[in-house]
Enzyme design. Structure first.
Site, PDB file in Angstrom:
ATOM      1  N   ARG A  58      38.159 -84.730   2.856  1.00 21.11           N
ATOM      2  CA  ARG A  58      38.698 -84.424   4.181  1.00 21.11           C
ATOM      3  C   ARG A  58      40.110 -83.828   4.104  1.00 21.11           C
ATOM      4  NH1 ARG A  58      41.258 -88.245   6.534  1.00 21.11           N
ATOM      5  NH2 ARG A  58      39.726 -89.853   6.117  1.00 21.11           N
ATOM      6  N   TYR A 113      36.895 -66.138  24.695  1.00 20.65           N
ATOM      7  CA  TYR A 113      35.617 -66.816  24.495  1.00 20.65           C
ATOM      8  C   TYR A 113      35.517 -68.001  25.486  1.00 20.65           C
ATOM      9  CZ  TYR A 113      32.032 -69.504  22.080  1.00 20.65           C
ATOM     10  OH  TYR A 113      30.909 -70.216  21.781  1.00 20.65           O
ATOM     11  N   LYS A 210      30.215 -66.078  13.050  1.00 19.04           N
ATOM     12  CA  LYS A 210      29.851 -64.711  13.420  1.00 19.04           C
ATOM     13  C   LYS A 210      29.773 -63.825  12.167  1.00 19.04           C
ATOM     14  CE  LYS A 210      30.260 -66.869  17.268  1.00 19.04           C
ATOM     15  NZ  LYS A 210      31.434 -66.855  18.139  1.00 19.04           N
TER      16      LYS A 210
HETATM   17  C1  PLP Z   1      32.177 -67.797  18.882  1.00 19.77           C
HETATM   18  C2  PLP Z   1      33.583 -67.586  19.108  1.00 19.77           C
HETATM   19  C3  PLP Z   1      34.500 -68.643  19.018  1.00 19.77           C
HETATM   20  C4  PLP Z   1      34.081 -70.061  18.735  1.00 19.77           C
HETATM   21  O1  PLP Z   1      33.522 -70.183  17.444  1.00 19.77           O
HETATM   22  P1  PLP Z   1      32.454 -71.323  17.067  1.00 19.77           P
HETATM   23  O2  PLP Z   1      32.282 -71.107  15.594  1.00 19.77           O
HETATM   24  O3  PLP Z   1      31.218 -71.047  17.860  1.00 19.77           O
HETATM   25  O4  PLP Z   1      33.065 -72.620  17.406  1.00 19.77           O
HETATM   26  C5  PLP Z   1      35.842 -68.372  19.233  1.00 19.77           C
HETATM   27  N1  PLP Z   1      36.261 -67.128  19.515  1.00 19.77           N
HETATM   28  C6  PLP Z   1      35.413 -66.082  19.617  1.00 19.77           C
HETATM   29  C7  PLP Z   1      35.943 -64.726  19.944  1.00 19.77           C
HETATM   30  C8  PLP Z   1      34.049 -66.272  19.433  1.00 19.77           C
HETATM   31  O5  PLP Z   1      33.206 -65.244  19.550  1.00 19.77           O
END
Ligand code: PLP
Length: 394
Positions: A58, A113, A210
């Site tokens: 951790r 987001y 992403k």
């Molecule tokens: C998806 C996304 C997030 C959050 O990410 P997670 O991995 O789903 O928690 C934050 N900012 C942007 C621009 C995103 O597209």
């Protein structure tokens, strides 16, 4: 001086070290929760921070698998160091807990987001943090929002889902003047197209879910910053524990090895799809930072070397026609998230940004008719043919 390696080479090689024990070619998954010390003295030194090394999974630097990913990503973003997280939201939360205290003021891009918006509007005020959402595409709006206690300016550029762009260099300089720090959510651009720290930002973060993972099969987040800031961030990580899973870290290392190739193809396809949509009579408008008619195209050109794989568009006939389109695609998947190898289509007003109040959505341009497309790396002719047949059904 040693010659600096190019981005593509760093994608493949940075952070990778040959395994000295068995000679494993790829970075192993170190499936362990704890690490053995050579002596009591060494254990004490590691806990005191007098010696770098692993302690417990951790506590940063977590495990050698995490460290390899962090090193690779810091190199790609041109930053000193980085820290991985369980998700993009865990990364954003850790930054907030590290920087903001009761009585501090945060200025955020108004188009962010959906869960970022909710975190800033529902959770932070409860901790005594004052939040202002501003249209950061115009620096004058940021200047107007400044208060004596402004500690952080949070930018998302290009923004999810409207693809609006703001000037990282200008706003970072303003933040510095005010004694505030500038944080950039770089998820849409990735370090391939945009390097916020080299533009003057203090902290860059990405959702690895992403383009970093790149294959829609994991959740993760990552923060790039200075070694100085990492001292404080590492404490928050150790105390709150939202670190990336080991298998996810390994998958991100693998994903990053093809980042340059994938991003190039995502962007090439997105431009082709954007031009097709622009020419289609059923489409009212198209928003892609690479199109000359994008309102901040000049800013995008200044700070990005390409425009990514995300675009937004509106259909004549609003949400009804848009729903028909989204229900008629065959190759594209009707799904939230983005940055996958396949093309994803979704409706922000009812899905990713449904948590943003309707009057706010209207004000910032997340209209009911907006359709968001994450253009994949398929053959562009097939993506266009699919959208064409779906547009004929409306
Ligand atoms: C998806 C996304 C997030 C959050 O990410 P997670 O991995 O789903 O928690 C934050 N900012 C942007 C621009 C995103 O597209």
């Amino acid at each position: 001086m040693e010659r600096k390696l190019k981005f593509a080479t760093e994608c493949v090689h940075a952070g990778e070290k040959p395994d000295p024990v068995f000679g494993a070619h790829t970075t192993p998954i170190f499936q362990t929760s704890t690490f053995i010390f050579n002596s009591v003295e060494q254990g004490a030194c590691r806990f005191a921070g007098e010696e770098t090394g692993y302690v417990y999974a951790r506590i940063p630097p977590n495990t050698p698998t995490h460290a390899a990913l962090s090193e690779k990503f810091a190199v790609l973003e041109g930053g000193e160091t980085s820290q991985t997280f369980a998700s993009g939201m865990a990364a954003i939360t850790a930054i907030m807990l590290t920087v903001l205290k009761q009585g501090d003021h945060l200025i955020s891009t108004d188009v962010v987001y959906g869960c970022t918006y909710s975190l800033f509007s529902e959770i932070l005020p409860g901790l005594g943090i004052d939040v202002t959402f501003a249209d950061t595409t115009d620096i004058e709006n940021v200047k107007r929002a400044l208060k004596p206690n402004t500690r952080m300016i949070f930018l998302e550029t290009p923004a999810n889902p409207t693809l609006s762009v703001c000037d990282i260099r200008e706003i970072s300089a303003l933040a510095r003047e005010q004694g505030a720090i500038c944080v950039v959510d770089n998820t849409f651009a990735t370090p391939y197209f945009q390097k916020p720290l080299l533009l003057g930002a203090d902290i860059s973060l990405s959702s690895c879910t992403k383009y970093i993972g790149g294959h829609a099969d994991l959740l993760g987040g990552i923060v790039v910053c200075s070694r100085e800031f990492m001292k404080s961030l590492a404490k928050v990580v150790g105390y709150t524990g939202g670190i990336m899973g080991l298998h996810e870290a390994w998958l991100c290392i693998r994903g990053l090895k093809t980042l340059h190739i994938r991003m190039e193809r995502h962007a090439e396809n997105a431009l082709k799809v954007a031009k097709f949509l622009e020419s289609h009579p059923a489409v009212e408008w198209v928003r892609y930072p690479g199109l000359p008619d994008h309102p901040q195209h000049e800013t995008a050109k200044k700070q990005m070397i390409g425009y990514g794989g995300m675009l937004a568009f509106g259909i004549k006939g609003g949400i009804e026609a848009g729903s028909k389109l989204m229900n008629s695609v065959r190759l594209c998947s009707l799904a939230v998230s983005l940055g996958a190898t396949d093309t994803l289509i979704q409706h922000p007003a009812s899905m990713t940004h449904a948590c943003v109040p309707e009057e706010v959505r209207g004000k910032v341009g997340i209209t009911d008719g907006l359709v968001r497309l994450s253009v994949g790396i398929e053959d562009p002719d097939d993506i266009i043919a699919d959208l064409k047949q779906a547009l004929e059904k409306i």
